[in-house]
Design a protein around this motif. Structure first.
Motif, PDB file in Angstrom:
ATOM      1  N   TRP A 160       0.788  -1.228   0.000  1.00  0.00           N
ATOM      2  CA  TRP A 160       0.000   0.000   0.000  1.00  0.00           C
ATOM      3  C   TRP A 160       0.821   1.279   0.000  1.00  0.00           C
ATOM      4  O   TRP A 160       0.421   2.253  -0.656  1.00  0.00           O
ATOM      5  N   PRO A 161       1.966   1.350   0.663  1.00  0.00           N
ATOM      6  CA  PRO A 161       2.756   2.587   0.557  1.00  0.00           C
ATOM      7  C   PRO A 161       3.191   2.886  -0.883  1.00  0.00           C
ATOM      8  O   PRO A 161       3.146   4.033  -1.322  1.00  0.00           O
ATOM      9  N   ILE A 162       3.586   1.852  -1.612  1.00  0.00           N
ATOM     10  CA  ILE A 162       3.980   2.042  -3.012  1.00  0.00           C
ATOM     11  C   ILE A 162       2.766   2.399  -3.854  1.00  0.00           C
ATOM     12  O   ILE A 162       2.821   3.290  -4.709  1.00  0.00           O
ATOM     13  N   ILE A 163       1.658   1.736  -3.606  1.00  0.00           N
ATOM     14  CA  ILE A 163       0.433   1.981  -4.364  1.00  0.00           C
ATOM     15  C   ILE A 163      -0.048   3.413  -4.149  1.00  0.00           C
ATOM     16  O   ILE A 163      -0.298   4.149  -5.117  1.00  0.00           O
ATOM     17  N   LEU A 164      -0.179   3.816  -2.906  1.00  0.00           N
ATOM     18  CA  LEU A 164      -0.718   5.143  -2.598  1.00  0.00           C
ATOM     19  C   LEU A 164       0.173   6.257  -3.123  1.00  0.00           C
ATOM     20  O   LEU A 164      -0.296   7.189  -3.789  1.00  0.00           O
ATOM     21  N   THR A 165       1.464   6.158  -2.849  1.00  0.00           N
ATOM     22  CA  THR A 165       2.396   7.194  -3.302  1.00  0.00           C
ATOM     23  C   THR A 165       2.359   7.350  -4.813  1.00  0.00           C
ATOM     24  O   THR A 165       2.226   8.464  -5.335  1.00  0.00           O
ATOM     25  N   ASN A 166       2.457   6.249  -5.522  1.00  0.00           N
ATOM     26  CA  ASN A 166       2.527   6.331  -6.971  1.00  0.00           C
ATOM     27  C   ASN A 166       1.189   6.651  -7.618  1.00  0.00           C
ATOM     28  O   ASN A 166       1.157   7.264  -8.684  1.00  0.00           O
ATOM     29  N   ALA A 167       0.097   6.300  -6.977  1.00  0.00           N
ATOM     30  CA  ALA A 167      -1.218   6.691  -7.500  1.00  0.00           C
ATOM     31  C   ALA A 167      -1.380   8.210  -7.430  1.00  0.00           C
ATOM     32  O   ALA A 167      -1.838   8.842  -8.391  1.00  0.00           O
TER      33      ALA A 167
END
Length: 100
Positions: free
Chosen positions: A62-69
């Protein structure tokens, strides 16, 4: 209390990544000027964030998903504003900043 260095570094990287696009997006909204923006450069940036987002989804991180979204939305907005005809650029910017 213990500190998780990886979590702190990740949070700082997220903050830096997200805030790095905000000034450019706001400047475009205020000035409606995108002459100095590189369309190929931002196309590559949008592609990179799309791939990082996909990577995060595959890993369910989720940290990668949220940041990159979030970064993808801002970079895509900048690219869209670069590619729009001036009248459409004015309409979008006017809707986002009616006082501008």
């Amino acid at each position: 209390m213990t500190f998780d260095a990886a979590a702190i570094l990740g949070a700082l990287a997220t903050l830096a990544s997200i805030t790095s696009f905000a000034p450019q997006a706001w400047k475009i909204i205020r000035t409606r000027d995108t002459k100095s923006i590189s369309a190929p450069g931002f196309t590559l940036t949008v592609t990179a964030f799309s791939l990082w987002l996909s990577y995060g989804v595959v890993l369910n991180e989720w940290p990668i998903i949220l940041t990159n979204a979030i970064c993808l939305v801002m970079a895509a907005f900048i690219l869209m504003m670069k590619l729009l005809p001036q009248r459409n650029k004015d309409a979008v910017a006017g809707a986002l900043d009616p006082n501008g």
